[in-house]
Design a protein around this motif. Structure first.
Motif, PDB file in Angstrom:
ATOM      1  N   ILE A 192     -76.968 -44.040  31.465  1.00  0.00           N
ATOM      2  CA  ILE A 192     -78.010 -43.197  30.868  1.00  0.00           C
ATOM      3  C   ILE A 192     -78.113 -41.875  31.635  1.00  0.00           C
ATOM      4  O   ILE A 192     -78.255 -40.803  31.043  1.00  0.00           O
ATOM      5  N   GLY A 193     -77.975 -41.962  32.973  1.00  0.00           N
ATOM      6  CA  GLY A 193     -78.074 -40.758  33.808  1.00  0.00           C
ATOM      7  C   GLY A 193     -76.990 -39.743  33.490  1.00  0.00           C
ATOM      8  O   GLY A 193     -77.238 -38.532  33.480  1.00  0.00           O
ATOM      9  N   THR A 194     -75.786 -40.235  33.198  1.00  0.00           N
ATOM     10  CA  THR A 194     -74.671 -39.328  32.898  1.00  0.00           C
ATOM     11  C   THR A 194     -74.667 -38.927  31.419  1.00  0.00           C
ATOM     12  O   THR A 194     -74.680 -37.738  31.083  1.00  0.00           O
ATOM     13  N   ASN A 195     -74.639 -39.940  30.547  1.00  0.00           N
ATOM     14  CA  ASN A 195     -74.395 -39.683  29.117  1.00  0.00           C
ATOM     15  C   ASN A 195     -75.567 -39.002  28.430  1.00  0.00           C
ATOM     16  O   ASN A 195     -75.359 -38.163  27.559  1.00  0.00           O
ATOM     17  N   PHE A 196     -76.780 -39.384  28.807  1.00  0.00           N
ATOM     18  CA  PHE A 196     -77.904 -38.705  28.168  1.00  0.00           C
ATOM     19  C   PHE A 196     -78.576 -37.680  29.087  1.00  0.00           C
ATOM     20  O   PHE A 196     -78.644 -36.501  28.745  1.00  0.00           O
ATOM     21  N   ILE A 197     -79.053 -38.120  30.254  1.00  0.00           N
ATOM     22  CA  ILE A 197     -79.874 -37.207  31.067  1.00  0.00           C
ATOM     23  C   ILE A 197     -79.059 -35.976  31.485  1.00  0.00           C
ATOM     24  O   ILE A 197     -79.522 -34.839  31.350  1.00  0.00           O
ATOM     25  N   GLY A 198     -77.826 -36.202  31.957  1.00  0.00           N
ATOM     26  CA  GLY A 198     -76.972 -35.067  32.354  1.00  0.00           C
ATOM     27  C   GLY A 198     -76.683 -34.139  31.187  1.00  0.00           C
ATOM     28  O   GLY A 198     -76.750 -32.913  31.307  1.00  0.00           O
ATOM     29  N   THR A 199     -76.380 -34.752  30.045  1.00  0.00           N
ATOM     30  CA  THR A 199     -76.067 -33.939  28.848  1.00  0.00           C
ATOM     31  C   THR A 199     -77.299 -33.164  28.387  1.00  0.00           C
ATOM     32  O   THR A 199     -77.207 -31.985  28.020  1.00  0.00           O
ATOM     33  N   TYR A 200     -78.447 -33.820  28.424  1.00  0.00           N
ATOM     34  CA  TYR A 200     -79.699 -33.154  28.051  1.00  0.00           C
ATOM     35  C   TYR A 200     -79.947 -31.935  28.958  1.00  0.00           C
ATOM     36  O   TYR A 200     -80.232 -30.833  28.487  1.00  0.00           O
ATOM     37  N   LEU A 201     -79.830 -32.168  30.279  1.00  0.00           N
ATOM     38  CA  LEU A 201     -80.120 -31.079  31.226  1.00  0.00           C
ATOM     39  C   LEU A 201     -79.131 -29.928  31.072  1.00  0.00           C
ATOM     40  O   LEU A 201     -79.518 -28.750  31.097  1.00  0.00           O
ATOM     41  N   LEU A 202     -77.849 -30.257  30.892  1.00  0.00           N
ATOM     42  CA  LEU A 202     -76.853 -29.194  30.715  1.00  0.00           C
ATOM     43  C   LEU A 202     -77.163 -28.378  29.453  1.00  0.00           C
ATOM     44  O   LEU A 202     -77.109 -27.146  29.466  1.00  0.00           O
ATOM     45  N   THR A 203     -77.509 -29.082  28.379  1.00  0.00           N
ATOM     46  CA  THR A 203     -77.817 -28.389  27.119  1.00  0.00           C
ATOM     47  C   THR A 203     -78.997 -27.445  27.318  1.00  0.00           C
ATOM     48  O   THR A 203     -78.962 -26.275  26.905  1.00  0.00           O
ATOM     49  N   ARG A 204     -80.031 -27.949  27.954  1.00  0.00           N
ATOM     50  CA  ARG A 204     -81.214 -27.126  28.226  1.00  0.00           C
ATOM     51  C   ARG A 204     -80.859 -25.878  29.049  1.00  0.00           C
ATOM     52  O   ARG A 204     -81.334 -24.778  28.775  1.00  0.00           O
ATOM     53  N   ARG A 205     -80.030 -26.077  30.070  1.00  0.00           N
ATOM     54  CA  ARG A 205     -79.683 -24.954  30.953  1.00  0.00           C
ATOM     55  C   ARG A 205     -78.795 -23.940  30.246  1.00  0.00           C
ATOM     56  O   ARG A 205     -78.809 -22.756  30.576  1.00  0.00           O
ATOM     57  N   LEU A 206     -77.981 -24.382  29.278  1.00  0.00           N
ATOM     58  CA  LEU A 206     -77.068 -23.445  28.609  1.00  0.00           C
ATOM     59  C   LEU A 206     -77.693 -22.783  27.377  1.00  0.00           C
ATOM     60  O   LEU A 206     -77.218 -21.736  26.934  1.00  0.00           O
ATOM     61  N   LEU A 207     -78.756 -23.374  26.836  1.00  0.00           N
ATOM     62  CA  LEU A 207     -79.340 -22.811  25.599  1.00  0.00           C
ATOM     63  C   LEU A 207     -79.655 -21.309  25.700  1.00  0.00           C
ATOM     64  O   LEU A 207     -79.353 -20.558  24.770  1.00  0.00           O
ATOM     65  N   PRO A 208     -80.220 -20.834  26.838  1.00  0.00           N
ATOM     66  CA  PRO A 208     -80.523 -19.394  26.900  1.00  0.00           C
ATOM     67  C   PRO A 208     -79.289 -18.502  26.908  1.00  0.00           C
ATOM     68  O   PRO A 208     -79.393 -17.298  26.704  1.00  0.00           O
ATOM     69  N   HIS A 209     -78.110 -19.099  27.135  1.00  0.00           N
ATOM     70  CA  HIS A 209     -76.887 -18.295  27.248  1.00  0.00           C
ATOM     71  C   HIS A 209     -76.068 -18.233  25.956  1.00  0.00           C
ATOM     72  O   HIS A 209     -74.997 -17.631  25.937  1.00  0.00           O
TER      73      HIS A 209
END
Ligand code: NAP
Length: 269
Positions: free
Chosen positions: A106-123
């Motif tokens: 869950i930490g890799t497949n969802f939480i990591g993916t969620y956080l990466l998506t959030r961090r890249l959205l402004p770019h």
């Protein structure tokens, strides 16, 4: 020319997604944990396609600090993107928590993916054809969850939960970003003969024997991801199952899970 970030691009479906995008002339940032393997994949695909605009940038999706570092390095080196393919994933029986203290699947497949998506959205390039492709799985059907029990789920169950979370997040984000013109979809690629299918345990030969009639190769598994990334499919908020777009229908239970999940996500940011 599109700029595409692909996670877990050093092997399997991610590598074949990069190959397809490289053939189409995209600039690709390969977001990988294993930099040596990613460099080897980059060199192989660059030689084959003649595309010299392929880049490797390190990220470990099991670590929030690594995701933050990736996002900062990405902004400095590449500034904007058009498409994010959230492909990286694991299926592990290991019980050790991630460095951030989460169950590893869950930490890799969802939480990591969620956080990466959030961090890249402004770019994302506002003038671009913006798309996000999330590699979920048909196994989400057995991934019912409660966020207050996340650390109790193990291996296949945890994997299924992570893929259901990604599917529900896909639907939620697709609605949230629809007015901005984003296309945000989830994909079940089929049963693909890659290393994620094997456990390293004695019964791998059984998995191979049982799955053999259904296996497709990684290139075939990457087809929908490539089509979505290139804008050949124009849907939003769908679950592509082996290439066919399906509605992500919310039962009462899934509605509750989505609300619960998005509350849980707020605390991650
Ligand atoms: N194969 C199937 O039948 C199937 C079916 C449904 C869905 N999917 C999904 O498709 C996606 C791709 O899977 P695959 O079949 O291509 O599997 P794979 O060959 O095992 O590739 C997985 C990729 O994810 C990367 N990864 C794992 N943990 C990571 C981390 N912490 N940080 C960054 N990258 C990490 C791996 O990198 P390393 O080399 O560093 O480990 C590898 O590049 C996964 O999300 C999977 O759940 C696959």
């Amino acid at each position: 020319m599109k700029t595409v970030v692909v996670t877990g691009a050093n092997r399997g479906i991610g590598k074949e997604t990069v190959r397809g995008l490289a053939h189409a002339g995209c600039k690709v940032i390969m977001a990988c944990r294993n930099v040596a393997a990613a460099e080897a994949a980059r060199a192989e695909i660059a030689r084959e396609t003649g595309n010299g605009d392929l880049h490797v940038l390190r990220v470990d999706l099991a670590s929030k600090a690594s995701i933050e570092a990736f996002a900062a390095a990405f902004a400095e080196r590449f500034r904007t993107l058009d498409v994010l393919v959230n492909n990286a994933g694991i299926s592990t029986s290991a019980r050790e928590a991630t460095v951030d203290g989460h169950e590893p699947n869950i930490g890799t497949n969802f939480i990591g993916t969620y956080l990466l998506t959030r961090r890249l959205l402004p770019h994302f390039d506002r003038a671009g054809d913006r798309a996000i492709v999330n590699l979920s799985s048909g196994i989400e059907a057995i991934g019912r969850f409660r966020t207050d029990r996340i650390d109790r789920y193990r291996w296949f169950r945890a994997y299924a939960v992570s893929k259901r979370m990604l599917l529900l997040f896909t639907r939620w984000l697709s609605l949230e970003k629809e007015a901005e013109g984003f296309r945000i979809n989830a994909v079940h690629p089929g049963i693909v003969d890659t290393s994620i299918m094997y456990t390293g345990k004695w019964f791998d030969f059984l998995i191979r024997a049982l799955c053999a009639p259904f296996f497709i190769d990684a290139k075939e598994g990457a087809r929908t991801c490539v089509e979505l990334a290139l804008g050949k499919r124009t849907e939003n908020g769908k679950f592509f199952v082996k290439g066919e777009p399906r509605e992500i229908r919310l039962t009462a239970r899934k509605r509750k899970e989505t609300a619960d999940l998005m509350r849980f996500c707020e605390a991650l940011d």
